[in-house]
Write a protein that holds these residues in place. Structure first.
Motif, PDB file in Angstrom:
ATOM      1  N   LEU A  66     -24.561  15.179 -11.717  1.00 50.26           N
ATOM      2  CA  LEU A  66     -23.678  15.516 -12.501  1.00 50.26           C
ATOM      3  C   LEU A  66     -24.364  15.981 -13.798  1.00 50.26           C
ATOM      4  N   ASN A 116     -23.079  18.931  -8.672  1.00 49.10           N
ATOM      5  CA  ASN A 116     -21.838  18.741  -7.813  1.00 49.10           C
ATOM      6  C   ASN A 116     -20.743  18.799  -9.166  1.00 49.10           C
ATOM      7  N   GLY A 117     -21.202  18.725 -10.476  1.00 46.40           N
ATOM      8  CA  GLY A 117     -20.369  18.939 -11.453  1.00 46.40           C
ATOM      9  C   GLY A 117     -20.683  19.120 -12.783  1.00 46.40           C
ATOM     10  N   GLU A 165     -13.934   9.410 -15.031  1.00 45.47           N
ATOM     11  CA  GLU A 165     -13.199  10.071 -13.996  1.00 45.47           C
ATOM     12  C   GLU A 165     -14.269  11.098 -13.043  1.00 45.47           C
ATOM     13  N   GLY A 166     -15.247  11.844 -13.985  1.00 43.62           N
ATOM     14  CA  GLY A 166     -15.868  12.735 -13.160  1.00 43.62           C
ATOM     15  C   GLY A 166     -17.006  12.062 -12.159  1.00 43.62           C
ATOM     16  N   TRP A 168     -14.882  10.566  -9.501  1.00 45.84           N
ATOM     17  CA  TRP A 168     -14.518  11.658  -8.410  1.00 45.84           C
ATOM     18  C   TRP A 168     -15.596  12.114  -7.552  1.00 45.84           C
ATOM     19  N   ILE A 169     -16.654  12.292  -8.101  1.00 46.59           N
ATOM     20  CA  ILE A 169     -17.959  12.975  -7.624  1.00 46.59           C
ATOM     21  C   ILE A 169     -18.483  11.854  -6.428  1.00 46.59           C
ATOM     22  N   ASN A 174     -15.989  12.417  -3.571  1.00 48.27           N
ATOM     23  CA  ASN A 174     -16.101  13.565  -2.916  1.00 48.27           C
ATOM     24  C   ASN A 174     -17.729  14.358  -3.180  1.00 48.27           C
ATOM     25  N   ALA A 186     -18.166  18.226  -2.844  1.00 43.83           N
ATOM     26  CA  ALA A 186     -17.345  19.337  -3.733  1.00 43.83           C
ATOM     27  C   ALA A 186     -17.847  19.099  -5.231  1.00 43.83           C
ATOM     28  N   TRP A 219     -16.806  19.349  -9.511  1.00 39.44           N
ATOM     29  CA  TRP A 219     -15.741  18.674 -10.352  1.00 39.44           C
ATOM     30  C   TRP A 219     -16.370  19.396 -11.783  1.00 39.44           C
ATOM     31  N   SER A 227     -15.189  19.267 -15.860  1.00 36.65           N
ATOM     32  CA  SER A 227     -14.274  18.514 -16.753  1.00 36.65           C
ATOM     33  C   SER A 227     -13.430  19.565 -17.526  1.00 36.65           C
ATOM     34  N   HIS A 257     -13.536  23.680 -17.114  1.00 37.74           N
ATOM     35  CA  HIS A 257     -12.454  24.425 -16.175  1.00 37.74           C
ATOM     36  C   HIS A 257     -11.864  25.577 -16.950  1.00 37.74           C
TER      37      HIS A 257
END
Length: 214
Positions: A86, A105-106, A119-120, A123-124, A127, A130, A132, A134, A138
């Motif tokens: 991240l 990944n994010g 949260e990130g 979530w990562i 997942n 995938a 992600w 913030s 976004h």
């Protein structure tokens, strides 16, 4: 969602940032628990720490003094590191595309709340294959895509714009095109974006997140 603790490693050259993130995480009561296994201020230290098989996620600032977080990410992926990464940044000029292309990944903005960071991370962890973003990044990506769509730049023109910091000759060689073709693309880009110089084109590309800040 797994109940096992999520073990992370934080890399940021600012001691206060490392302290704040660690404090937020230690004070959080959410599930699963997030545990800070270690911190570093340099990319080189992170490359060594990544050998620790007990780590689940690396949280890396992209603005580091010895190498960028993107370079760290690329090197780790080249070495076969498969665990989630991240990236984070306090710069508005960072490029989401470059972060994702590096293999992260994010991407999280340092302006987000501690809740968004957690949260990130969670979530990562759930997942890992995938991507992600913030809310800040976004929104920036949506805005950039919308402006590009409204400008009606072709894919070829967008590609040229991504290399705007190079000379026409260098762009031509990189894209295997003639210099005259590059000049024609630039003329079209200037007209569609309502600009008149290469400097303005670079500024537009920077604001859209097409190219990263230096």
């Amino acid at each position: 969602m797994t109940s096992q603790p999520i073990r992370i490693f934080i890399t940021d050259d600012h001691e206060m940032a490392r302290f704040a993130l660690t404090t937020w995480i230690e004070a959080d009561t959410g599930s699963p628990t997030v545990v800070v296994m270690g911190t570093a201020s340099r990319g080189g230290e992170t490359l060594k720490a990544a050998n620790n098989t007990e780590l689940d996620i690396l949280l890396i600032d992209i603005d580091l003094p010895d190498m960028t977080g993107l370079e760290v990410t690329k090197q780790l992926r080249a070495r076969g590191f498969t665990r989630p990464i991240l990236c984070m940044s306090g710069s508005h000029l960072a490029s989401v595309r470059d972060v994702v292309n590096a293999g992260a990944n994010g991407f999280v903005s340092k302006e987000e709340s501690h809740g968004v960071f957690l949260e990130g991370i969670r979530w990562i962890a759930e997942n890992p294959d995938a991507v992600w973003l913030s809310p800040h990044w976004h929104r920036q990506t949506m805005k950039s895509d919308r402006i590009l769509a409204q400008s009606h730049l072709t894919l070829a023109e967008q590609t040229v714009l991504r290399h705007i910091r190079l000379s026409n000759k260098e762009i031509a060689e990189k894209l295997h095109l003639s210099e005259s073709t590059i000049k024609n693309h630039l003329t079209s880009i200037y007209q569609k974006l309502g600009i008149s110089s290469r400097r303005e084109a670079a500024e537009a590309a920077l604001s859209l997140g097409i190219i990263p800040s230096r």
